[in-house]
Design an enzyme around this catalytic site. Structure first.
Site, mmCIF file in Angstrom:
data_model
loop_
_atom_site.group_PDB
_atom_site.id
_atom_site.type_symbol
_atom_site.label_atom_id
_atom_site.label_comp_id
_atom_site.label_asym_id
_atom_site.label_seq_id
_atom_site.Cartn_x
_atom_site.Cartn_y
_atom_site.Cartn_z
ATOM 1 N N GLU A 206 35.098 68.837 73.745
ATOM 2 C CA GLU A 206 36.240 68.159 73.123
ATOM 3 C C GLU A 206 37.378 69.127 72.820
ATOM 4 O O GLU A 206 38.275 68.823 72.042
ATOM 5 C CB GLU A 206 35.800 67.457 71.836
ATOM 6 C CG GLU A 206 34.805 66.341 72.095
ATOM 7 C CD GLU A 206 34.504 65.511 70.860
ATOM 8 O OE1 GLU A 206 34.956 65.872 69.759
ATOM 9 O OE2 GLU A 206 33.816 64.492 71.009
ATOM 10 N N LYS A 341 33.593 53.209 68.026
ATOM 11 C CA LYS A 341 33.762 53.637 69.415
ATOM 12 C C LYS A 341 33.743 52.387 70.289
ATOM 13 O O LYS A 341 32.719 51.686 70.332
ATOM 14 C CB LYS A 341 32.616 54.559 69.825
ATOM 15 C CG LYS A 341 32.651 55.953 69.161
ATOM 16 C CD LYS A 341 31.342 56.691 69.411
ATOM 17 C CE LYS A 341 31.437 58.173 69.080
ATOM 18 N NZ LYS A 341 30.100 58.825 69.062
#
Ligand code: PGA
Ligand code: ZN
Length: 425
Positions: A206, A341
């Protein structure tokens, strides 16, 4: 009305295939969306399907999944009113017919769901976040407080540190752009400090730094030093959040958490004391997934134990953006926040239902990206429209993350929305 669909295989930020959809309406309006993919994936997520052909992208290809999905969905979606997102998503759910979208695959389903919303926004000529907020009556739109990955471990850093994420939250910032600037400052201060100590400053999935510390204390100490080096006050201007991602550490046979870097096993009780102790010694304001996704008992005791400290307790793998699992959590008084999510859920409407339930129960919401992302910025608009309050999209280094951070800058520029205050849900 929906006139035609296209699905294609594109690549995500890990260089793995993922699904992109184009939805075209009668009047020619078009919407495009692509879907992310996790690495520390929970057991209760909607099912992502892969071709499994080892000769193509090591089995991660989605060409066959796409062909099958197109065949299943095309005829059924044609003629459906794109402005009626619930009807679109109900049709997708009906086509698949399984609770976890395991037949058609949550990946093509979600791409179609999101692309339809984009096409509808294009049709009514409104920015996506404005169109989305019309789908969620009663939720006040706002700019989300970023929760940004600075140091990475776990499945995102090739088995680096035991805990997955050490994140920064600019709780003292008064605007989104100020918060973003503070985060960028802390991020580069952390890289500088690590370089001075001769540590590698390689990036994890990330975009976070991956120092590979053995103990969580070392990572937290570095976080505090980086905040101070950025001329900010730890705990006042900038707080710390952690994501233990404990389902990845859990060893079922021994009912314990294996910390391979620290070289020890923790029982659920020991994990509880460990995290409790860290929260007392460092300016940590948010803890995600400190226990396994099935350990409701430990979650419940921990939530109870933490009640007197105003700490955010976030369920990610635990709730899996699933209405039933969140309802169970609310009933059992487990956690006080839920990670959102879209691909854990499978559709836009399903995701909005989870946000609405959280809001009703007084749970905070953190809209989150996945470790494998695309340049699609849909979730930035979603976080704004739903007034989610917080967003967790990884570090400020890679374009698949910046597409979301930068979209929020554009929305801020419109001048009508303010930054959500942390814990003022
Ligand atoms: P994932 O990680 O996308 O690899 O699941 C994100 C998280 O655990 O929050
Ligand atoms: Zn997580």
């Amino acid at each position: 009305r929906i006139a035609s669909l296209k699905l294609r295989q594109i690549l995500d930020s890990r260089g793995r295939p993922t699904v992109e959809a184009d939805v075209i309406l009668n009047d020619g309006s078009m919407g495009r969306a692509s879907v992310p993919s996790g690495a520390s994936t929970g057991k209760y997520e909607a099912r992502e399907l892969r071709d499994g052909d080892v000769d193509s992208y090591e089995g991660y290809g989605v060409q066959a999944v796409i062909a099958k999905a197109l065949q299943a969905c095309e005829g059924q979606l044609q003629g459906v009113d794109a402005l009626d997102q619930s009807a679109v998503d109900a049709t997708l759910r009906w086509i698949d017919g399984t609770p976890d979208y395991g037949r058609v695959g949550a990946n093509p389903i979600l791409a179609l769901s999101l692309a339809t919303a984009r096409a509808a926004a294009a049709h009514v000529r409104r920015p996506l976040h404005r169109y989305l907020s019309s789908l969620v009556p009663g939720l006040l739109p706002s700019l989300p407080m970023p929760m940004t990955n600075i140091l990475s471990g776990g499945a995102h850093a090739n088995g680096g540190m035991d805990f997955q994420d050490f994140l920064a939250m600019p709780i003292g910032a008064t605007t989104y752009s100020q918060g973003l600037e503070w985060i960028a400052r802390v991020r580069s201060a952390a890289a500088r400090l690590m370089a001075q100590e001769g540590r590698v400053t390689l990036l994890a999935d990330e975009g976070g730094l991956s120092p590979g510390f053995e103990a969580a204390e070392q990572a937290l100490t570095l976080m505090v030093r980086a905040i101070e080096a950025a001329r900010l006050r730890p705990g006042h201007d900038m707080a710390i959040a952690i994501d233990v991602a404990a389902s990845q550490l859990y060893v079922e046979q021994r009912h314990c958490y294996h910390l391979h870097r620290a070289g020890r096993d923790l029982t659920p009780d020991e994990m509880m004391s460990h995290v409790f102790d860290l929260c007392g010694r460092y300016p940590i304001l948010s803890v995600e997934d400190p226990f396994d996704q099935d350990d409701w008992q430990a979650w419940q005791s921990f939530t109870h134990k933490m009640a007197e400290r105003s700490l955010q307790l976030v369920g990610d793998d635990l709730f899996a953006t699933n209405v039933q699992r969140l309802a169970t959590g609310i009933e059992r008084r487990v956690a006080n926040a839920v990670l959102i999510k879209v691909n854990q859920n499978g559709t836009l409407s399903g995701t909005l239902d989870v946000i609405a339930l959280a809001r009703k129960a007084g749970y905070a919401t953190v809209v989150s990206a996945r470790s494998g992302e695309t340049e699609d910025s849909f979730i930035a608009d979603l976080a704004v429209a739903a007034g989610a309050g917080q967003i967790k999209i990884g570090s400020v280094r890679n374009s698949e993350r910046q597409s979301k951070y930068n979209q929020l800058l554009r929305i801020e520029e419109e001048g009508t929305l303010t930054l959500a205050a942390f814990m003022r849900q």
